[in-house]
Design an enzyme around this catalytic site. Structure first.
Site, PDB file in Angstrom:
ATOM      1  N   HIS A  82      -3.345   1.651   8.355  1.00 45.11           N
ATOM      2  CA  HIS A  82      -4.370   0.887   7.707  1.00 45.11           C
ATOM      3  C   HIS A  82      -4.427  -0.502   8.508  1.00 45.11           C
ATOM      4  O   HIS A  82      -3.334  -1.091   8.551  1.00 45.11           O
ATOM      5  CB  HIS A  82      -3.893   0.528   6.125  1.00 45.11           C
ATOM      6  CG  HIS A  82      -4.810  -0.516   5.787  1.00 45.11           C
ATOM      7  ND1 HIS A  82      -5.975  -0.458   5.638  1.00 45.11           N
ATOM      8  CD2 HIS A  82      -4.498  -1.758   4.954  1.00 45.11           C
ATOM      9  CE1 HIS A  82      -6.789  -1.499   5.297  1.00 45.11           C
ATOM     10  NE2 HIS A  82      -5.608  -2.472   4.717  1.00 45.11           N
ATOM     11  N   HIS A 134      -7.242  -3.793   9.573  1.00 47.34           N
ATOM     12  CA  HIS A 134      -8.534  -4.796   9.202  1.00 47.34           C
ATOM     13  C   HIS A 134      -9.488  -4.940  10.297  1.00 47.34           C
ATOM     14  O   HIS A 134      -9.494  -5.893  10.910  1.00 47.34           O
ATOM     15  CB  HIS A 134      -8.051  -6.076   8.808  1.00 47.34           C
ATOM     16  CG  HIS A 134      -7.349  -6.396   7.682  1.00 47.34           C
ATOM     17  ND1 HIS A 134      -6.716  -7.198   6.858  1.00 47.34           N
ATOM     18  CD2 HIS A 134      -7.092  -5.025   6.397  1.00 47.34           C
ATOM     19  CE1 HIS A 134      -6.383  -6.899   5.767  1.00 47.34           C
ATOM     20  NE2 HIS A 134      -6.249  -5.620   5.563  1.00 47.34           N
ATOM     21  N   HIS A 136     -12.927  -4.272   3.827  1.00 44.99           N
ATOM     22  CA  HIS A 136     -11.357  -4.297   3.845  1.00 44.99           C
ATOM     23  C   HIS A 136     -11.157  -3.775   5.198  1.00 44.99           C
ATOM     24  O   HIS A 136     -10.418  -4.421   5.802  1.00 44.99           O
ATOM     25  CB  HIS A 136     -10.805  -3.556   2.605  1.00 44.99           C
ATOM     26  CG  HIS A 136      -9.380  -3.774   2.480  1.00 44.99           C
ATOM     27  ND1 HIS A 136      -8.637  -3.724   1.334  1.00 44.99           N
ATOM     28  CD2 HIS A 136      -8.463  -4.042   3.535  1.00 44.99           C
ATOM     29  CE1 HIS A 136      -7.535  -3.781   1.561  1.00 44.99           C
ATOM     30  NE2 HIS A 136      -7.212  -4.051   2.988  1.00 44.99           N
ATOM     31  N   GLU A 148       0.864  -1.142   0.125  1.00 42.69           N
ATOM     32  CA  GLU A 148      -0.071   0.246   0.104  1.00 42.69           C
ATOM     33  C   GLU A 148       0.935   1.148  -0.007  1.00 42.69           C
ATOM     34  O   GLU A 148       0.438   2.389   0.505  1.00 42.69           O
ATOM     35  CB  GLU A 148      -0.853  -0.134   1.314  1.00 42.69           C
ATOM     36  CG  GLU A 148      -1.973  -1.260   1.461  1.00 42.69           C
ATOM     37  CD  GLU A 148      -3.086  -1.250   0.157  1.00 42.69           C
ATOM     38  OE1 GLU A 148      -3.235  -0.137  -0.789  1.00 42.69           O
ATOM     39  OE2 GLU A 148      -3.851  -1.998   0.220  1.00 42.69           O
ATOM     40  N   GLU A 173     -18.140  10.162  23.059  1.00 45.36           N
ATOM     41  CA  GLU A 173     -16.802  10.835  22.395  1.00 45.36           C
ATOM     42  C   GLU A 173     -16.524  10.879  21.086  1.00 45.36           C
ATOM     43  O   GLU A 173     -15.796  11.881  20.784  1.00 45.36           O
ATOM     44  CB  GLU A 173     -15.786  10.191  23.120  1.00 45.36           C
ATOM     45  CG  GLU A 173     -15.401   8.539  22.508  1.00 45.36           C
ATOM     46  CD  GLU A 173     -14.227   7.716  22.985  1.00 45.36           C
ATOM     47  OE1 GLU A 173     -14.413   6.772  23.077  1.00 45.36           O
ATOM     48  OE2 GLU A 173     -13.120   8.589  23.191  1.00 45.36           O
TER      49      GLU A 173
END
Ligand code: 2HA
Ligand code: ZN
Length: 272
Positions: free
Chosen positions: A140, A142, A211, A116, A170
């Protein structure tokens, strides 16, 4: 100077371990990158080697020319980062055109940066611009409940933002600008990088349908805390939807307006 004793390396490694402990990094899932400060570079540059080749980034990031990034490796497991840093993470230098990178530390035995990397670098470029250099971390993961929600909620920024805000008081304070949603796309390429960076001009969080989470922040604590808050809220929503499809009561638009006043945040009217 021992590279592994530097605070920025320790913070990065801890974030990898914390993310794995949350269950967001099965196998080689997820990736993390950090745009190094001048003092970080200064503290470790004696350990750099300039023997390795330059490789194309697959996109152009001219505003990041000459920058150094600490990155996770492609195919590497977050679980293993703390066990062998030099095999699983590395430092890359961006060339003067913003189109190539080379590895100057770590990622030993022929390892390469995260698949990525184009998404991360394009988003670092956007965030460096819009936050005037404040944001340095792109993450990133999952996150399980966020992914689950992308099968049952319409893939719209206003729906995800409003539902996540309502699940925990919050949330509007932690992500007042809301969250963006990217429809399902092939990971790792320029298309998902472009779509995400469009959203990251406006938001600090993009949800990749089916994803995971993609998010940005000033430091490791803030960025991990942001992902953690979004995922916690998603977990509450999953539990709520599992019990009942209708809410008996919730946080109202006027409640959000009162919250915004009390916490001095601006909440866009489009989400109220
Ligand atoms: O396996 O998470 O999106 C790395 C990834 C790709
Ligand atoms: Zn992923």
């Amino acid at each position: 100077m021992n590279v592994l004793e530097q605070e920025f390396i320790k913070g990065f490694v801890r974030m990898c371990s914390d993310g794995f402990a949350q269950g967001w990094h099965e196998r080689n899932g997820g990736n993390l990158t950090y745009r190094m400060k001048d003092e970080d570079i200064e503290s470790v540059k004696n350990a750099f080697s300039y023997q390795r080749d330059w490789y194309p980034i697959q996109t152009e990031v001219p505003y990041l020319k000459g920058e150094y990034f600490l990155v996770t490796g492609s195919g590497k497991y977050f679980r293993n980062v703390e066990l062998d840093e030099e095999a699983n993470i590395g430092i890359v230098e961006i060339d003067e055109t913003g189109t190539k990178y080379r590895i100057v530390w770590g990622l030993k035995n022929g390892a390469v940066p995260t698949s990525e990397l184009p998404s991360h670098l394009m988003n670092h470029e956007i965030k460096k611009l819009v936050t005037h250099g404040e944001h340095r971390v792109i993450y990133h993961c999952h996150a399980t409940n966020v992914i689950a929600l992308t099968f049952v909620l319409p893939l719209k920024d206003e729906i995800f933002t409003r539902e996540l805000w309502e699940m925990a008081t919050e949330c509007p304070v932690v992500f007042p600008r809301g969250v963006g949603v990217v429809p399902w796309m092939v990971p790792g390429g320029k298309e998902i990088a472009v779509a995400t960076s469009q959203l990251m001009k406006k938001y600090d969080v993009a949800i990749w349908a089916h994803h995971g989470i993609f998010c940005s922040g000033a430091d490791f604590d803030l960025t991990f805390g942001l992902a953690h808050t979004v995922e916690k809220s998603a977990e509450i929503l999953v539990k709520m939807l599992s019990m009942s499809s209708t809410k008996l009561q919730t946080i109202t638009s006027d409640n959000f307006r009162d919250l915004a006043k009390a916490f001095q945040v601006t909440l866009p009217e489009e989400f109220l």
